[in-house]
Design an enzyme around this catalytic site. Structure first.
Site, PDB file in Angstrom:
ATOM      1  CG  ASP A  13      11.058 -24.827 -24.661  1.00 42.25           C
ATOM      2  OD1 ASP A  13      10.132 -23.993 -24.700  1.00 42.25           O
ATOM      3  OD2 ASP A  13      10.954 -25.905 -24.048  1.00 42.25           O
ATOM      4  CG  ASP A  70      17.699 -26.489 -21.475  1.00 43.08           C
ATOM      5  OD1 ASP A  70      16.651 -27.036 -21.112  1.00 43.08           O
ATOM      6  OD2 ASP A  70      18.158 -26.637 -22.633  1.00 43.08           O
ATOM      7  CB  CYS A 121      28.659 -26.204  -1.475  1.00 43.87           C
ATOM      8  SG  CYS A 121      27.341 -25.241  -2.231  1.00 43.87           S
ATOM      9  CB  CYS A 178      24.939 -22.635  -1.919  1.00 42.87           C
ATOM     10  SG  CYS A 178      24.232 -23.858  -0.814  1.00 42.87           S
ATOM     11  CB  CYS A 188      26.633 -25.352   1.976  1.00 48.16           C
ATOM     12  SG  CYS A 188      25.983 -26.733   1.016  1.00 48.16           S
ATOM     13  CG  HIS A 221      23.229 -27.721  -2.206  1.00 50.95           C
ATOM     14  ND1 HIS A 221      24.530 -27.383  -1.923  1.00 50.95           N
ATOM     15  CD2 HIS A 221      23.279 -28.979  -2.729  1.00 50.95           C
ATOM     16  CE1 HIS A 221      25.338 -28.391  -2.251  1.00 50.95           C
ATOM     17  NE2 HIS A 221      24.597 -29.365  -2.742  1.00 50.95           N
TER      18      HIS A 221
HETATM   19 ZN   LIG Z   1      25.492 -25.752  -1.034  1.00 49.42          ZN
END
Ligand SMILES: [Zn+2]
Length: 398
Positions: free
Chosen positions: A94, A289, A336, A338, A341, A367
């Site tokens: 930015d 963002d 999820c 990830c 998880c 996560h």
């Molecule tokens: Zn997750």
């Protein structure tokens, strides 16, 4: 001209949503995309290996903060931001202009970017000291680290961003407050326009540059600013500034702005809750963002999808500290994939959080960031298949 090309692969038939592909010398970015923020050259609690493991396409770093700490000259001497943080994919930066708001009127008015204060009829909270001084030439900022004053103008902002070596930079602008009146917002917009010219003149030609539209939540100013910025040879367009007093105002601002834009990529600065993604992508925004995923993770809030009970009313979040998770062997979100998880339970995360274990911050941030990337991907798929509005209804139930 910096190396950036953008192609709209598909335009949704019902809405302004569009599927796009940005190409840079450091890799492609499929849009719509939620860009995780690396304020101080770090997506908080995660390192470059973590970012790679969840497939982060790009990140956004902060000019004001890195200029102060460790210093953009230092980063340049160490080979630039990519090398410094060991992140090889595209980096946005930015311009520092947002701090005109966050340290200035935002601080003075004690509000955030969308001042959701009038709808509830609450009084303006106690005023605080304004840590900026704005003139036609530029903005003086007080350092949040040591209280010293620093001056930024378009030329300095371009130099700093050049030192950082980011791939996509932002023109220097002044971000106003939802509480700024018409005449102040207009004066700030006029300054932003003059600074847009100077940013183009001084920017490093190896970097692609986005112009920033200002104008607060005044229709004629937003239109004027959109037309002015869109006329200039920027590689992309960002929508910045005050987006009104509530989310409805923000949607209105986008409806004033986006239809006047051409096919260049469009970024919405500093926004990114789950409902915002749907509403703003529907209105034609390509990238976002926001620090929210990592910030709320640190406070114990973890995102959940509709399959796990996520709704607009609970902001698609659970509070991991809640006693109901004490013996909860399920992952945070059953939908999820990830690393958190796949391996750990809510009960374990709650235990880490309550024990102040540092591992919590990494697992929680992994996560929440992954969750937003996955949602972006799901939205891209839906645009591809012509089911964007169905997906939106499934998530927002509206
Ligand atoms: Zn997750």
């Amino acid at each position: 001209m910096g190396e950036l090309s953008f192609e709209v692969l598909k335009q949704d038939e019902e809405t302004g949503a569009r599927l796009g592909l940005m190409r840079t010398s450091r890799g492609d970015i499929e849009t719509p995309y939620f860009i995780p923020v690396a304020t101080l050259a770090s997506v908080k609690a995660l390192d470059a290996g973590d970012l790679a493991s969840i497939g982060v396409q790009c990140t956004l770093a902060n000019t004001y903060h890195l200029h102060l700490k460790p210093g953009d000259e230092t980063i340049r001497k160490l080979g630039g931001l990519h090398k410094f943080m060991a992140f090889s994919r595209p980096i946005f930066s930015d311009s520092g202009g947002f701090q005109a708001f966050s340290l200035g009127l935002g601080r003075e008015h004690n509000i955030s970017k969308i001042g959701c204060i009038f709808p509830e009829g609450r009084e303006i909270r106690e005023k605080r000291e304004n840590w900026t001084k704005v003139t036609e030439d530029g903005i003086s900022f007080k350092s949040i680290y040591d209280g010293t004053w620093h001056f930024l103008d378009p030329q300095r902002s371009m130099e700093i961003q050049s030192n950082l070596g980011s791939d996509i930079i932002m023109a220097f602008d002044e971000c106003t407050s939802p509480l700024s009146d018409y005449s102040y917002t207009k004066a700030a917009m006029d300054r932003t326009h003059a600074w847009a010219w100077q940013s183009l003149k001084h920017h490093d030609r190896n970097q692609a540059i986005y112009g920033i539209i200002q104008g607060g939540w005044f229709k004629d100013l937003r239109r004027e600013s959109t037309d002015f910025i869109a006329e200039l040879p920027f590689e992309g367009i960002a929508v910045g500034g005050s987006l009104g007093n509530c989310k409805k105002d923000m949607h209105q601002v986008l409806e004033w702005v986006v239809p006047r834009l051409d096919q260049r990529p469009r970024h919405l600065l500093g926004i990114g809750e789950i409902d915002d993604l749907f509403e703003c992508i529907q209105r034609g925004i390509d990238t976002f963002d926001c620090v929210s995923p990592t910030r709320i993770a640190r406070r114990g809030d973890l995102y959940i999808s509709p399959q796990s009970g996520g709704r607009l009313e609970n902001k698609f979040r659970i509070k991991i500290k809640s006693p109901q998770h004490k013996e909860d062997g399920r992952p945070v979100d059953s939908a999820c994939g990830c690393p958190t998880c796949m391996n750990y339970s809510r009960a374990y995360l709650r235990h880490l959080y309550r024990s102040g274990e540092l591992t919590y911050f990494r697992l929680a941030s992994l996560h929440n960031v992954y969750f937003m990337l996955r949602l972006s991907e799901e939205i891209r798929q839906s645009i591809k298949q012509g089911t964007f509005m169905e997906l939106k209804k499934r998530w927002l139930r509206a």
